[in-house]
Structure formats: structure tokens, C-alpha cells
Design an enzyme around this catalytic site. Structure first.
Site, short mmCIF file in Angstrom:
data_model
loop_
_atom_site.label_atom_id
_atom_site.label_comp_id
_atom_site.label_asym_id
_atom_site.label_seq_id
_atom_site.Cartn_x
_atom_site.Cartn_y
_atom_site.Cartn_z
N CYS A 77 30.51 37.41 60.82
CA CYS A 77 30.67 38.07 59.91
C CYS A 77 29.62 38.36 58.69
O CYS A 77 28.78 38.03 58.50
CB CYS A 77 32.18 37.73 59.18
SG CYS A 77 31.78 36.66 57.60
N CYS A 153 39.22 32.11 56.92
CA CYS A 153 38.09 32.13 56.17
C CYS A 153 37.87 31.04 55.12
O CYS A 153 38.73 30.93 54.13
CB CYS A 153 37.79 33.58 55.58
SG CYS A 153 36.43 33.76 54.27
N GLN A 278 37.63 40.48 38.87
CA GLN A 278 36.77 39.34 39.38
C GLN A 278 37.28 38.71 40.64
O GLN A 278 38.57 38.22 40.40
CB GLN A 278 36.12 38.58 38.35
CG GLN A 278 35.70 39.40 37.23
CD GLN A 278 34.04 39.88 37.85
OE1 GLN A 278 33.60 39.50 38.85
NE2 GLN A 278 33.29 40.27 36.82
N GLU A 327 34.32 53.15 30.43
CA GLU A 327 34.44 52.97 31.84
C GLU A 327 34.66 54.17 32.52
O GLU A 327 35.50 54.92 32.06
CB GLU A 327 35.64 51.84 32.09
CG GLU A 327 36.04 51.80 33.44
CD GLU A 327 35.20 51.35 34.57
OE1 GLU A 327 34.50 50.43 34.38
OE2 GLU A 327 35.13 52.12 35.71
N ASP A 375 27.96 45.52 31.32
CA ASP A 375 28.17 44.72 32.76
C ASP A 375 28.22 46.01 33.81
O ASP A 375 29.17 46.21 34.42
CB ASP A 375 29.60 44.15 32.59
CG ASP A 375 30.11 43.42 34.09
OD1 ASP A 375 28.77 43.26 34.76
OD2 ASP A 375 31.00 42.83 33.91
N CYS A 403 25.13 41.75 38.00
CA CYS A 403 25.27 40.99 39.35
C CYS A 403 24.00 41.33 40.10
O CYS A 403 23.94 40.96 41.44
CB CYS A 403 26.60 41.75 39.98
SG CYS A 403 26.40 43.54 40.06
N1 SAH Z 1 33.09 44.42 32.99
C1 SAH Z 1 34.05 44.33 34.09
C2 SAH Z 1 33.70 45.48 35.41
C3 SAH Z 1 32.16 45.02 35.78
S1 SAH Z 1 32.08 46.07 37.28
C4 SAH Z 1 34.67 43.21 34.36
O1 SAH Z 1 34.04 42.14 34.10
O2 SAH Z 1 35.75 42.87 35.05
C5 SAH Z 1 31.14 47.40 36.52
C6 SAH Z 1 31.83 48.64 36.17
O3 SAH Z 1 31.21 49.63 35.75
C7 SAH Z 1 33.14 49.24 37.21
O4 SAH Z 1 34.23 49.14 36.87
C8 SAH Z 1 32.46 50.50 37.39
O5 SAH Z 1 33.58 51.63 37.67
C9 SAH Z 1 31.79 50.94 36.23
N2 SAH Z 1 30.93 52.07 36.12
C10 SAH Z 1 30.06 52.43 37.30
N3 SAH Z 1 29.20 53.38 36.66
C11 SAH Z 1 29.77 53.59 35.38
C12 SAH Z 1 29.03 54.63 34.71
N4 SAH Z 1 27.95 55.65 34.95
N5 SAH Z 1 29.50 54.48 33.39
C13 SAH Z 1 30.55 54.08 33.06
N6 SAH Z 1 31.17 53.01 33.97
C14 SAH Z 1 30.82 52.92 35.02
#
Ligand code: SAH
Length: 446
Positions: A77, A153, A278, A327, A375, A403
Site C-alpha cells: 500500500c 491497517c 489534522q 484560507e 501553515d 509539512c
Molecule cells: N492551519 C490549518 C491548515 C493547514 S493545511 C491546520 O493546522 O489545520 C494548509 C491550508 O492552506 C489548507 O487548508 C489549504 O486549503 C490552504 N491553502 C492552500 N493554498 C492556499 C492559498 N493560496 N491561499 C490561502 N490558503 C491556501
């Protein structure tokens, strides 16, 4: 070196994807399933200009880091890459990977804070199982849509395996057809399960090529007999498209609510099938705690870019003076606003926009702040976002949650060219046994 030749190699390093690396006349050979410290008999499969791929034939001398792999689907997988070595060894690989990227790409030689470690098994709170025509549930093979059956899993809670078993038994008994990607026929596409660990609420979502779930009463009864009152939601997600995207954009509730509620860092979080959360809740809490330590939110104005459902910012809202979250996905912003309301938070607002556009707009309105949290997804921040943060918002501190340590390192360099220096960073293992690792950093104005 040529295809099909065999060599005895010492494995001396590991790639970002978890393959072992040996050398033949100075040239790297990538060998999946080997471990640093192995002496291995390897067959060359493919030779490129500067590197080659090999296959492990046998171990001449196994590495001390090896352990018995406990999963029959390992290496089939697309999930785990480190089931054959100890978690201790995996931890060091991940810590080192982040350090090397920040040094080599970011140009900063600072040792990481010790990696924050996790329980390496059964840590996920979400699974999406594709189904094969013989009613077995599994996972897709790496880079493919071939289904690898997987009864249990080891990254998922045990109850998920039981739920998939109950659902497939029900489907078989009532002749519910399984969707076939090749012909675009059949009904049941995926079994999607979510669990809110803190409240122990469970959502079962069946992704279907249809509008109505037949024999639903039978399924509800069976799931209730298994989950008791933890089952808070049974929904269908309607996906009638000929696509390999798992979820469609419409859901219908079959039983209970169309959401479950978890608690993260003391904040209630509503999870609907489509909302981002998450997958490792306990580690997300530790990651956010580290982000909080770096942001030191008391009395501060904070901008949270790429905020998803707003969870990082909201977890600091009670101490902060104000939070602005940005976002791009409308549903995530809806969730963020809803989460703000159910937690009685009044000093947070959310903007649905591209981070670069929103940052420029806010900066042009004269908005400044004490801390910016970013993030971003794997590709990292845009150069414009970094410029706008540095020249528009002018925060004292930037907290960067990442990440992907390679794009993080690239962005650390860009921040340093814009007046911010890396003070400290902490890898955080949100995804044990896989090749992924998160990192949280503190950058401060020079
Ligand atoms: N901080 C959040 C999500 C992180 S994941 C947490 O910890 O749960 C990264 C996020 O960035 C996602 O929700 C994605 O939709 C958003 N994203 C991706 N490209 C973007 C952009 N150009 N502008 C704003 N947000 C964006």
C-alpha cells in the site's frame, strides 16, 4: 553499472522517501526496504545518469535498527515506509532530514530542538477505504489505483477495521454493487470514517455513485450494535463523476448529524465530511502547543495565513488581542466561522482568499501585527507572501508550520533575505511510519 547486475552494498543513507542508499563506484543506488547499516545483496533495476535503482535480494548482514515488520500490506500500500526499522531509528532519520534541508537549502546551521514524538501505531482519526469487486476494503498501491486489501491497517484505530467489515458484510448481503473505476458502473465507491478522539464520536460516510442509500436501516442497526452511541453520524457523499477524486461536493445525512465534534487544544471543532482536520489529533495538539510557545500570544495581534478551519489561530484566541485567519477554501472558512461561534470567541475574524492577495489587501489597509503564523501546503509560501509579511505587516515574529522541510528551508532563506532570522525549530512527527515530518519554526526580525 548495468541493469540486472548484482552487488553487495552497504546501505549508508536514506532518501526523503525512505529508500536506503548504497554506493557503487561513488554512484548512489536507491534500494527500497533497506536500512542504514544493512549489508545487502542488491539487483540493479534501472540505471540513470547519476544514480540507479536497485531491488533488495537478500540481507548479508542486517542493520541493528531492524525490527520485525508487523503488517502484511507493508510496501504494497502507499502508506508506511518505515515499518522495518525501530521508531527510535525513524525519529533520528526525520530529525536529520529536517536539519540537513535547513542547512543545505536554507543556509542556516542550527541544530533542531528534539523531535516531538508520537505513538507510532493507530494514531490516525480518518481513513478512506476503496473497495474491490470481491467486497474487500483496502488501500491503493503507491502511485496507483490498484487496491491492496488490508484487513487491519496498523495506523488506524481498531474500530475502523470492524466498521469496514460490518459495511462490506452488509453490502454483500444486500447485493449493494461496488463501483468499478474502469466501467464507471456500480454504487459503493469508498468507505470513509472519521473519529473525534477526545469526544469519541464516530462518523461513517459512504461515498456512492447514486443519490439514495438502499437498506440503510439495516446498516444503521448494525453500526449501532458495533459502535453504540459513539456513532453520531452516518452520511452518504454523492460522487457520480468519472473521476479519481474521492469525494463529491454533496452529502446527505442518513442517521444522526452531518458532523461530529472534537476538542483540540480546548477548542471545540466541528468536523463535516468535507472539512480539513489534522489526521493525528494528539500530535496536532503538541504541534499547536509548540506554535503557541513560539508565538507567545498574550495580548498580541496575530495573522494566521493558510488557516484551514482556523484551529491554530482559535487555539490562541483566548490569550491574543486579535486573530485574522486567511484560507482559500470557502468550506474551511465556513467551518472556521462556525468554530469561532461555538467557542464563544469574539476577537477572531476570517477571510476567504488567496494568502498573497489577502496579505497585500490587509497590508494596503494599514493592518500590522505582532505575529504572523503561516501553515502552507507542501509547495510552501509564495515569494510575494513573504515580501508582504516582511514589508507590510512587519511582525516581530513569524511562526512557520511546515509539512515539507525542503520548501520550508527555501522559505527560511527568503525570509532571511527579507530581514528575518531563524531562531529555533522543532520537528514534530505527525505521521510515524510514513516518510512525512512536520516542522515548526520561530523566525524573528533581525
Ligand atoms: N492551519 C490549518 C491548515 C493547514 S493545511 C491546520 O493546522 O489545520 C494548509 C491550508 O492552506 C489548507 O487548508 C489549504 O486549503 C490552504 N491553502 C492552500 N493554498 C492556499 C492559498 N493560496 N491561499 C490561502 N490558503 C491556501
Amino acid at each position: 553499472m548495468q541493469k540486472n547486475q548484482e552487488y553487495i552494498l552497504d546501505i549508508v543513507d536514506v532518501t526523503a522517501e525512505g529508500s536506503g542508499i548504497g554506493k557503487v563506484d561513488g554512484m548512489a543506488v536507491f534500494v527500497p526496504l533497506t536500512a542504514v547499516g544493512d549489508r545487502a545483496k542488491v539487483k540493479i533495476l534501472k540505471v540513470k545518469k547519476n544514480y540507479a535503482y536497485g531491488k533488495l535480494l537478500s540481507l548479508v548482514k542486517p542493520s541493528k535498527t531492524r525490527i520485525d515488520n508487523s503488517c502484511p500490506s507493508f510496501n504494497q500500500c502507499g502508506g508506511c515506509v518505515y515499518r522495518h526499522i525501530s521508531y527510535e531509528a525513524e525519529k533520528l532519520i526525520k530529525e536529520n532530514k529536517v536539519y540537513e534541508n535547513i542547512k543545505r537549502i536554507g543556509g542556516v546551521d542550527i541544530l533542531p530542538q528534539p523531535i516531538i514524538v508520537a505513538k507510532p501505531e493507530r494514531y490516525r482519526n480518518k481513513a478512506q477505504y476503496p473497495l474491490s469487486q470481491d467486497y474487500s476494503a483496502g488501500f491503493y498501491a503507491f502511485h496507483s489505483h490498484r487496491i491492496i486489501p488490508c484487513e487491519d491497517c496498523l495506523l488506524q484505530p481498531e474500530i475502523f477495521s470492524k466498521i469496514t467489515e460490518f459495511v462490506t458484510d452488509w453490502a454483500k448481503e444486500y447485493d449493494i454493487s461496488i463501483y468499478d473505476e474502469a466501467t464507471h458502473k456500480g454504487f459503493l465507491r469508498h468507505i470513509y470514517i472519521r473519529r473525534a478522539e477526545k469526544t469519541n464520536e464516530i462518523m461513517v460516510c459512504l461515498v456512492v455513485n447514486g443519490e439514495i442509500l438502499p437498506e440503510s436501516d439495516q446498516l444503521v442497526d448494525r453500526l449501532l450494535s458495533l459502535c453504540g452511541n459513539s456513532l453520531k453520524s452516518l452520511v452518504i457523499n454523492i460522487n457520480r463523476k468519472d473521476t479519481n477524486v474521492i469525494l463529491g461536493d454533496k452529502c446527505k445525512t442518513v442517521y444522526g448529524n452531518n458532523y461530529i465534534t472534537d476538542i483540540l487544544c480546548g477548542i471545540k471543532v466541528r468536523l463535516s465530511p468535507l472539512s480539513f482536520y489534522q489526521v493525528n489529533r494528539n500530535m496536532a495538539e503538541k504541534l499547536y502547543e509548540k506554535a503557541r510557545e513560539y508565538a507567545n500570544p498574550k495580548g498580541k495581534n496575530i495573522i494566521d495565513l493558510y488557516c484551514g478551519a482556523g484551529t491554530i489561530g482559535l487555539s490562541m484566541a483566548r490569550d491574543a488581542n486579535s486573530i485574522i485567519g486567511v484560507e482559500i477554501i470557502p468550506e474551511a472558512i465556513e467551518d472556521a466561522k462556525y468554530n469561532t461561534k461555538i467557542n464563544g470567541i469574539e476577537n477572531a475574524r476570517f477571510i476567504c482568499a488567496d494568502a498573497t492577495d489577502a496579505a497585500k489587501q490587509l497590508a494596503s489597509e494599514g493592518v500590522t501585527c505582532d505575529v504572523v503564523i503561516v501553515d502552507p501546503p507542501r509547495k510552501g509560501c509564495s515569494m510575494e507572501v513573504i515580501n508582504t509579511i516582511a514589508e507590510g505587516f512587519k511582525p516581530k515574529d513569524v511562526v512557520y508550520v511546515s509539512c515539507d522541510s525542503a520548501t520550508l528551508a527555501r522559505d527560511i532563506k527568503l525570509f532571511s533575505e527579507n530581514g528575518y532570522e531563524l531562531k529555533e525549530y522543532t520537528p514534530c512527527d505527525l505521521f510515524p511510519r510514513t516518510s512525512h515530518v512536520e516542522t515548526v519554526c520561530l523566525l524573528s526580525r533581525k
